[in-house]
Design a protein around this motif. Structure first.
Motif, short mmCIF file in Angstrom:
data_model
loop_
_atom_site.label_atom_id
_atom_site.label_comp_id
_atom_site.label_asym_id
_atom_site.label_seq_id
_atom_site.Cartn_x
_atom_site.Cartn_y
_atom_site.Cartn_z
N GLN A 49 0.82 -1.19 0.00
CA GLN A 49 0.00 0.00 0.00
C GLN A 49 0.87 1.26 0.00
N PRO A 50 0.36 2.34 -0.55
CA PRO A 50 1.16 3.57 -0.59
C PRO A 50 1.32 4.25 0.77
N GLN A 51 0.30 4.19 1.63
CA GLN A 51 0.32 5.00 2.85
C GLN A 51 1.55 4.76 3.75
N PRO A 52 1.88 3.51 4.12
CA PRO A 52 3.04 3.33 5.00
C PRO A 52 4.35 3.78 4.36
N ILE A 53 4.48 3.54 3.06
CA ILE A 53 5.72 3.91 2.36
C ILE A 53 5.85 5.43 2.28
N PHE A 54 4.78 6.10 1.89
CA PHE A 54 4.81 7.56 1.79
C PHE A 54 5.12 8.19 3.16
N ASP A 55 4.43 7.72 4.20
CA ASP A 55 4.63 8.29 5.53
C ASP A 55 6.06 8.06 6.02
N ALA A 56 6.62 6.88 5.74
CA ALA A 56 7.98 6.57 6.18
C ALA A 56 9.00 7.44 5.46
N VAL A 57 8.88 7.56 4.14
CA VAL A 57 9.81 8.38 3.37
C VAL A 57 9.73 9.84 3.80
N GLU A 58 8.52 10.34 3.97
CA GLU A 58 8.36 11.74 4.36
C GLU A 58 8.92 12.01 5.75
N ASP A 59 8.78 11.03 6.65
CA ASP A 59 9.34 11.17 7.99
C ASP A 59 10.87 11.21 7.93
N ILE A 60 11.46 10.35 7.12
CA ILE A 60 12.92 10.33 6.96
C ILE A 60 13.41 11.64 6.37
N GLU A 61 12.70 12.16 5.37
CA GLU A 61 13.11 13.42 4.72
C GLU A 61 13.05 14.60 5.69
N ARG A 62 12.12 14.55 6.63
CA ARG A 62 12.03 15.63 7.63
C ARG A 62 13.22 15.62 8.58
N GLN A 63 13.86 14.47 8.71
CA GLN A 63 14.96 14.32 9.67
C GLN A 63 16.33 14.65 9.08
N THR A 64 16.39 14.99 7.82
CA THR A 64 17.68 15.18 7.17
C THR A 64 17.73 16.49 6.40
N ASP A 65 18.92 17.04 6.29
CA ASP A 65 19.10 18.28 5.55
C ASP A 65 19.12 18.02 4.04
N ALA A 66 19.89 16.99 3.64
CA ALA A 66 20.00 16.64 2.22
C ALA A 66 18.91 15.64 1.87
N LYS A 67 18.10 15.98 0.91
CA LYS A 67 17.02 15.06 0.51
C LYS A 67 17.63 13.78 -0.06
N PRO A 68 17.23 12.62 0.45
CA PRO A 68 17.86 11.37 0.01
C PRO A 68 17.49 10.99 -1.42
N LYS A 69 18.37 10.24 -2.03
CA LYS A 69 18.04 9.60 -3.31
C LYS A 69 17.25 8.34 -2.95
N VAL A 70 16.01 8.27 -3.39
CA VAL A 70 15.10 7.18 -3.01
C VAL A 70 15.18 6.10 -4.09
N ILE A 71 15.67 4.93 -3.70
CA ILE A 71 15.93 3.85 -4.65
C ILE A 71 14.94 2.71 -4.44
N LEU A 72 14.24 2.39 -5.48
CA LEU A 72 13.34 1.24 -5.48
C LEU A 72 14.09 0.07 -6.11
N VAL A 73 14.33 -0.98 -5.34
CA VAL A 73 14.98 -2.16 -5.91
C VAL A 73 13.89 -3.03 -6.52
#
Length: 244
Positions: A63-87
């Motif tokens: 589902q999109p909701q847990p993934i979106f919320d997790a990525v957005e939470d991680i991005e809030r914790q960092t200065d440099a926006k991460p490169k998000v890699i889907l394997v």
């Protein structure tokens, strides 16, 4: 470098990330790993992160909701926006050149999926890179993400003892790496090439370059299609073709 892994199976990473070069890289503070269980971001009472696909079909879809919320939470914790890699087996084929590119980033975030696949909105709106380690399918993205991370981390400054090691690796130069030998010089009648014992560094370098080209010609001739061959190298290849 910071590397985050989003996964439903955090325990899979323990052995790989805490041994060998990856462990040393952390001790040298060249890289910082973090494992995030995105089930913790589920908003339903059963902590489900997958559901049946619309339109029917086999398997379950993340589902999109847990993934979106997790990525957005991680991005809030960092200065440099991460490169998000889907394997993903549908992604760009992973190469040494891609590893070298990723090694210049400050922050990598791997999304490790499971089940049948991802909700397409994850792919369209969150992901910066889709990467496949080969034309085959794994149970999940954890193993693939660890393979990519290992390949990237060893390229970071100071991680390997010899700074020339990653430069001379197979594929880094565009060719496969030359053969290696060590003591004894004569093992059960199998002898080390004489040139390597000569002490003549110019001859040794020439031998290594030639054997690198020969190995590539024999094992991965497709790599030579885009390699900028010199006239001497073209002559050697023609000679080997005639010998075949």
């Amino acid at each position: 470098m910071k590397i985050d892994f989003m996964t439903l199976f955090p325990e899979m990473f323990d052995g790989v990330l805490n041994e060998s070069i990856l462990k040393k890289a952390q001790e040298k503070e060249a890289v910082q790993f973090r494992i995030i269980n995105f089930r913790d971001y589920s908003s339903n009472k059963h902590n489900n992160v997958d559901d049946y696909p619309y339109g029917g079909g086999a398997g379950m879809v993340l589902q999109p909701q847990p993934i979106f919320d997790a990525v957005e939470d991680i991005e809030r914790q960092t200065d440099a926006k991460p490169k998000v890699i889907l394997v993903c087996p549908q992604g760009e084929r992973f190469t040494q050149a891609k590893a070298e590119q990723l090694a210049t980033e400050e922050h990598l975030l791997f999304i490790c999926g499971h089940y049948e696949g991802y909700d397409e909105r994850i792919r369209e709106h969150l992901v910066t890179d889709e990467i496949s380690i080969g034309d085959f399918v794994l149970t999940g993205g954890e193993l693939a993400s660890m393979v990519i991370a290992d390949s990237v981390v060893r390229l970071l400054p100071g991680v390997l003892g010899n700074e020339d090691s990653p430069v001379l690796d197979s594929y880094s130069s565009g060719l496969l790496e030359h053969p290696h030998y060590t003591r004894p010089a004569d093992f059960r009648g199998m002898k080390v090439p004489e040139v390597l014992l000569s002490g003549n560094h110019k001859r040794i370098e020439e031998w290594r370059e030639q054997e690198s080209l020969r190995r590539t010609f024999t094992r991965r001739p497709d790599l030579l299609e885009t390699y900028p061959l010199t006239e001497k190298q073209k002559s050697l290849i023609k000679q080997w073709e005639n010998e075949k």
